[in-house]
Design an enzyme around this catalytic site. Structure first.
Site, mmCIF file in Angstrom:
data_model
loop_
_atom_site.group_PDB
_atom_site.id
_atom_site.type_symbol
_atom_site.label_atom_id
_atom_site.label_comp_id
_atom_site.label_asym_id
_atom_site.label_seq_id
_atom_site.Cartn_x
_atom_site.Cartn_y
_atom_site.Cartn_z
ATOM 1 N N ARG A 18 19.504 58.994 57.732
ATOM 2 C CA ARG A 18 19.557 57.786 56.902
ATOM 3 C C ARG A 18 19.915 58.159 55.473
ATOM 4 N NH1 ARG A 18 13.237 56.316 55.380
ATOM 5 N NH2 ARG A 18 12.660 58.431 54.741
ATOM 6 N N ASP A 39 17.437 66.206 61.927
ATOM 7 C CA ASP A 39 16.392 65.345 61.366
ATOM 8 C C ASP A 39 15.189 65.343 62.291
ATOM 9 O OD1 ASP A 39 15.046 63.052 59.981
ATOM 10 O OD2 ASP A 39 17.027 62.758 59.101
ATOM 11 N N VAL A 66 12.786 70.889 58.897
ATOM 12 C CA VAL A 66 13.343 71.914 58.007
ATOM 13 C C VAL A 66 12.294 72.895 57.495
ATOM 14 C CG1 VAL A 66 15.282 70.476 57.286
ATOM 15 C CG2 VAL A 66 13.161 70.448 55.936
ATOM 16 N N ASN A 92 20.148 68.625 52.688
ATOM 17 C CA ASN A 92 19.866 67.348 52.033
ATOM 18 C C ASN A 92 18.427 66.882 52.204
ATOM 19 O OD1 ASN A 92 20.498 64.439 51.122
ATOM 20 N ND2 ASN A 92 19.817 64.172 53.237
ATOM 21 N N TYR A 161 8.370 66.982 42.007
ATOM 22 C CA TYR A 161 9.708 66.784 42.565
ATOM 23 C C TYR A 161 10.755 67.446 41.670
ATOM 24 C CZ TYR A 161 13.880 64.344 44.250
ATOM 25 O OH TYR A 161 15.138 64.043 44.745
ATOM 26 N N LYS A 165 13.294 70.580 42.643
ATOM 27 C CA LYS A 165 14.745 70.468 42.555
ATOM 28 C C LYS A 165 15.322 71.482 41.561
ATOM 29 C CE LYS A 165 15.401 67.347 45.686
ATOM 30 N NZ LYS A 165 16.163 67.660 46.914
ATOM 31 N N VAL A 196 20.017 56.758 43.217
ATOM 32 C CA VAL A 196 20.793 55.922 44.131
ATOM 33 C C VAL A 196 19.807 54.962 44.809
ATOM 34 C CG1 VAL A 196 22.311 55.899 46.150
ATOM 35 C CG2 VAL A 196 22.404 57.817 44.528
#
Length: 267
Positions: A18, A39, A66, A92, A161, A165, A196
């Site tokens: 998604r 996924d 993952v 991702n 977070y 990153k 986004v």
């Protein structure tokens, strides 16, 4: 639509069921690549695969947690078997849990570290093992890691977070150096997406409002837009096309780089 040719390439996209991951898988397929969706969401992942197949793409669903080393080993093997090789890995998969520093929950911190940092590190590890000379694929390739504009700015409520990153950025650069020094033939780059309005992005806007940093979701979104010189939120296609570029031969002399795709927010 991307103008970069990936015909004959085989790609694995984590978190591809998604959101950004699905958009990246679609863009890679549109450029000609065969795509595996990795996924933990099997039903949703298979729906995404079916949509890709309906568009004429070659696509497979590969179960993948993952954070699990053995699952990564199996996923890369399955991808090579299903697609006939592996040339592109897009790391991702990620999670974001909003919190003020004074309210941090260690379990939530560990979750972000495991998915965002460990998951990306394992993805690089198994991409290298499959793509390097003598590996199951053995033809080199490209790894594209998904960092975030959060790695380059100080936005409240997302400290951990942001730290994870930033770690993805460092992993990218060291991995690119190791690949070059050891002759793996694998380029490693990352992108820094801006906000986004996917499910994750919308949840972040709600969360920072809920913990009192902004008066409303609209105010939170407005603050992001106000920090962005281009004056808008990002779109899935903005991020997906950047991934296709870095995976393509147009980026053949680019490795160890971080590409901002944030409308100028992080400059």
């Amino acid at each position: 639509m991307s103008g970069y040719d990936l015909v004959g390439r085989k790609a694995l996209v984590t978190g591809g069921a998604r959101g950004l991951g699905a958009g990246m898988a679609e863009a890679l397929a549109r450029a000609g690549a065969a795509v595996a969706i990795g996924d933990v969401r099997e039903d949703l992942g298979k729906e995404t695969v079916e949509a890709l197949r309906q568009s004429g793409a070659t696509a497979e669903f590969i179960p993948l947690d993952v954070t699990d080393d053995a699952a990564w080993e199996q996923a890369t093997t399955n991808t090579v078997d299903a697609l006939g090789g592996l040339d592109i890995v897009v790391n991702n998969a990620g999670v974001e849990i909003t919190s003020l520093i004074v309210d941090l929950d260690p379990a939530e911190v560990r979750r972000m570290l495991e998915v965002n940092m460990l998951g990306t590190a394992l993805g690089i590890k198994h991409a290298f093992r499959a793509m390097r000379p003598g590996g199951a694929a053995g033809n080199g390739g490209a790894v594209v890691n998904i960092a975030s504009v959060a790695a380059t700015i100080a936005f409240p409520g997302i400290a951990i977070y942001s730290a994870t990153k930033s770690g993805v950025d460092r992993l990218t650069r060291v991995a690119a150096m190791e690949s070059g020094k050891l002759g793996y033939g694998v380029r490693v780059n990352c992108i820094y997406p801006g906000l986004v309005p996917t499910e994750m992005g919308n949840q972040l806007a709600k969360d920072v409002a809920d913990i009192g940093l902004f008066g409303s979701v609209e105010e939170a979104v407005g603050a992001v837009v106000g920090l962005t010189p281009q004056g808008r939120l990002g779109e899935v296609s903005d991020m997906a096309d950047a991934v296709v570029f870095l995976a393509s031969d147009a980026a053949r002399f680019i490795t160890g780089a971080g590409l901002p795709v944030d409308g100028g927010m992080g400059m």
